[in-house]
Scaffold this motif. Structure first.
Motif, short mmCIF file in Angstrom:
data_model
loop_
_atom_site.label_atom_id
_atom_site.label_comp_id
_atom_site.label_asym_id
_atom_site.label_seq_id
_atom_site.Cartn_x
_atom_site.Cartn_y
_atom_site.Cartn_z
N THR A 115 -4.80 13.94 13.05
CA THR A 115 -3.47 13.61 13.54
C THR A 115 -2.65 14.87 13.74
N GLN A 141 -3.20 10.93 17.75
CA GLN A 141 -4.34 10.73 16.86
C GLN A 141 -5.64 10.68 17.64
N TYR A 159 0.86 -1.19 0.00
CA TYR A 159 0.00 0.00 0.00
C TYR A 159 0.89 1.23 0.00
N SER A 179 -5.24 10.30 3.34
CA SER A 179 -5.21 8.86 3.10
C SER A 179 -5.88 8.05 4.20
N GLU A 180 -5.66 8.43 5.45
CA GLU A 180 -6.19 7.66 6.57
C GLU A 180 -7.46 8.26 7.15
N GLN A 181 -7.69 9.54 6.88
CA GLN A 181 -8.85 10.26 7.40
C GLN A 181 -8.93 10.18 8.91
N ILE A 182 -7.77 10.29 9.56
CA ILE A 182 -7.68 10.29 11.01
C ILE A 182 -7.09 11.63 11.44
N TYR A 196 -0.96 13.75 4.94
CA TYR A 196 -1.08 12.35 4.56
C TYR A 196 -2.17 11.66 5.37
N PHE A 197 -2.14 11.83 6.68
CA PHE A 197 -3.13 11.18 7.53
C PHE A 197 -4.53 11.69 7.25
#
Length: 333
Positions: free
Chosen positions: A171, A201, A144, A166-169, A162-163
């Motif tokens: 951070t 997070q 990934y 891509s992660e939708q968290i 990026y978070f």
């Protein structure tokens, strides 16, 4: 739940090159923090990097450490930049459970020109390009990769982007690097590198609470974000933003004292620290696997003084092979 002071009585202080996971239940926040000392010195000394390059690579190594040690499976996490700047390549990877390595490539003339022109900030040296985060779970799984543009922001800001994308968290990231000058036991002056960082997070049980303000629509979008952030996350993020460079790199402060300063009023829980080591994944066998792909002509062109020499860019280990060894390996495939 034990308070931090009680836990430290049982666990002690982690010290350098140890990642400390933590949790703040009252704010629905989890994270990790680290201070790197001897490990970082060892990695940087191998290549005698100029100071500006060493600082950039140190930030990437800290970021890789914080994210890589959160992996819950056997694999490798890599952070890599590719750009048109004086420092055109930075790469660090973490292989579970505890192996870390890093490498930087730069153009000496371009670097000297940038420094002379007063453009030695990280964003100046990196230039335009991409920052890639890659998770590799082995040969039976598809890697990934998340990619973020290098666009003049700091590595902290790029990591948070990026978070978010891509992660939708939600951070928060803090990174710090310091060069210390002291004396050894013989009274000789020496330089030592230190670096530290923290990732926090927001992970509430209700997924809806993780919603973040809408991304700006670009040119022509004059509207305000349609919604704000959760109050708990606003509080946690504000606390993280108060961290300064000294707190992240001073060995007298350490990870636990920093966490106590930030979150003691809310109750912070720390978990057993995870060590990280300077360990390269290169080997004679792995290098040979690469050489097996050489053609007969490439084998001849790579032979010098009767041998083929390959030096690992990360750890500077030299591997030597006879041309016949490589030919035999090619035939045996």
């Amino acid at each position: 739940m034990q308070d931090l002071e009680s836990q430290l009585g049982e666990l002690g202080f982690a010290g350098d090159d140890m990642v400390v996971p933590f949790q703040v239940d009252a704010l629905d926040v989890r994270g990790r923090t680290v201070q790197l000392g001897g490990l970082l010195d060892t990695i940087l000394e191998r290549h005698n990097y100029p100071e500006a390059v060493a600082r950039l690579l140190s930030e990437v190594i800290v970021l890789t450490t914080l994210i890589g040690t959160s992996l819950k499976f056997e694999g490798k996490f890599t952070v890599q930049t590719k750009s048109d700047g004086a420092v055109d390549l930075l790469v660090a990877d973490f292989s579970t459970p505890d192996a870390l390595r890093g490498y930087a490539r730069f153009n000496q003339e371009a670097l000297e020109a940038a420094v002379a022109a007063g453009k030695a900030e990280p964003q100046d040296l990196l230039g335009a390009g991409v920052l890639a985060f890659t998770i590799d779970q082995g040969k039976y799984m598809q890697p990934y990769q998340g990619i973020v543009q290098l666009d003049g922001r700091s590595l902290e800001e790029i990591a948070m982007a990026y978070f978010r994308q891509s992660e939708q968290i939600p951070t928060a990231v803090r990174l710090g690097v310091a060069k210390l000058i002291d004396r050894d036991d013989d009274g000789n002056t020496r330089e030592r590198w230190r670096a530290g960082g923290l990732v926090a997070q927001f992970l509430p049980e209700e997924a809806g609470r993780m919603r973040q303000p809408d991304l700006h629509g670009g040119d022509g979008d004059d509207g305000e974000p349609s919604h704000g952030m959760d109050d708990s996350w606003n509080e946690a993020r504000a606390m993280v933003e108060t961290i300064d460079l000294d707190e992240m790199t001073d060995p007298e402060i350490g990870a636990e004292r920093l966490l106590f300063r930030l979150f003691h009023e809310r109750g912070v829980r720390v978990y057993p620290a995870q060590p990280v080591y300077d360990r390269c994944s290169c080997s004679r066998e792995r290098i040979m696997d690469v050489l097996k792909g050489f053609t007969a002509e490439e084998i001849d062109e790579s032979t010098e003084d009767g041998k083929i020499s390959v030096t690992c860019e990360f750890c500077s280990t030299l591997y030597e092979y006879t041309p016949q060894e490589v030919r035999d390996a090619v035939k045996g495939q």
